[in-house]
Write a protein that holds these residues in place. Sequence first.
Motif, short mmCIF file in Angstrom:
data_model
loop_
_atom_site.label_atom_id
_atom_site.label_comp_id
_atom_site.label_asym_id
_atom_site.label_seq_id
_atom_site.Cartn_x
_atom_site.Cartn_y
_atom_site.Cartn_z
N ASP A 31 0.74 -1.30 0.05
CA ASP A 31 -0.01 -0.07 -0.22
C ASP A 31 0.81 1.27 -0.08
O ASP A 31 0.52 2.17 -0.82
N ALA A 32 1.79 1.53 0.90
CA ALA A 32 2.73 2.41 0.99
C ALA A 32 3.63 2.36 -0.25
O ALA A 32 4.44 1.42 -0.41
N ILE A 33 3.80 3.66 -1.12
CA ILE A 33 4.76 3.73 -1.98
C ILE A 33 6.26 3.66 -1.66
O ILE A 33 6.57 4.43 -0.64
N VAL A 34 7.16 2.74 -2.04
CA VAL A 34 8.49 2.31 -1.49
C VAL A 34 9.27 3.24 -2.43
O VAL A 34 9.02 3.57 -3.80
N ASP A 35 10.18 4.00 -1.96
CA ASP A 35 10.98 4.99 -2.54
C ASP A 35 12.03 4.20 -3.81
O ASP A 35 12.49 3.36 -3.57
N VAL A 36 11.97 4.86 -4.85
CA VAL A 36 12.64 4.37 -5.95
C VAL A 36 14.13 3.90 -5.76
O VAL A 36 14.63 2.90 -6.23
N ALA A 37 14.79 4.66 -4.93
CA ALA A 37 16.06 4.24 -4.56
C ALA A 37 16.05 3.33 -3.77
O ALA A 37 17.21 2.34 -3.68
N VAL A 38 15.07 2.91 -2.88
CA VAL A 38 15.26 1.53 -1.91
C VAL A 38 14.73 0.43 -3.00
O VAL A 38 15.59 -0.61 -2.71
N LYS A 39 13.94 0.58 -3.75
CA LYS A 39 13.77 -0.44 -4.85
C LYS A 39 14.94 -0.66 -5.44
O LYS A 39 15.36 -1.83 -5.70
N ALA A 40 15.70 0.26 -6.02
CA ALA A 40 17.16 -0.07 -6.70
C ALA A 40 18.19 -0.56 -5.80
O ALA A 40 18.74 -1.70 -6.27
N GLU A 41 18.13 -0.39 -4.74
CA GLU A 41 19.06 -0.94 -3.78
C GLU A 41 18.65 -2.42 -3.41
O GLU A 41 19.50 -3.34 -3.52
#
Length: 308
Positions: A31-41
């Motif tokens: 539900d909560a949008i995950v920051d793109v930098a976190v996704k990349a990591e």
Amino acid sequence: MRKPQRATVDGLPERVTIYEVGPRDGLQNEDAIVDVAVKAEFVRRLAGAGLTTIETTSFVHPQWVPQLADAAELLKLIELPDAVRAPVLVPNERGLDRALEAGVREIAIFASGTETFAQKNLNSTLDDQFAMFTPTVERALAAGLAVRGYVSMCYGDPWEGDVPVGQVVAVTKRLADLGCHELSLGDTIGVATPGQVVDLISGLQKAGVGVDQLAVHFHDTYGQALANTLTALREGVTVVDSSAGGLGGCPYAESATGNLATEDLVWQLDGLGIETGVDLEKLVATSVWMSKQLGKPAASRVVQALAG
């Protein structure tokens, strides 16, 4: 860190390719949008743990899956070794356009095995969904891309109940005939048991779809994912979809809980002496890290046991 004791069993493959779906299928239901930098990591850490196929995102319209609205930005942030495949899901030709603009070399399309789910997920009928897939696949193949075909609701549907094997075989065969190099059989709501797995693989082989083209994608709603996976391996399947930490579900099927956890799969395969190339300790650490980013514990039983 504790490791499983190895004891091999006859009739199983020497090596299994794990198709990691955590960054796409795992996160799309958050539900909560995950920051793109976190996704990349997250993707980088998964690659660092030895996973060589990581489905990173989807070029679906942001209105339908807001979590993946940052697909193009994410791909710009990810630098992976050449040996790591990074396929993306595309729903249609517009999604393919965006994928090509991003320099993607491998895509996946998502078909339904049932009429109702085709209507709810694709706004189409079971038959008409192929009118959408055909130009997408043809253009992707012409551009030199590899194309995977997902088939959802292969064993049970929350609206229609049991799904006839012949119906799933027909859908899967049409995807193979379109040119999909790999066909992932999805137990979207996690209701399958081993006998059904054998029946479907057998039906596909009789229809001319080789087991070397197949992958399996099990959800663990009823605790059957590992048993079903082992059954598929006995039938000759060597590609298994899973999600780090057991992340995931399906935003269009409320009864679909998490995917088979990659750590649980690796524990079983390591114990059977089946090679995956995955470092379990690094993978567990990755899921522990990701669970902190999401603010909830990992669903994987192996993560809970080793990091608890």
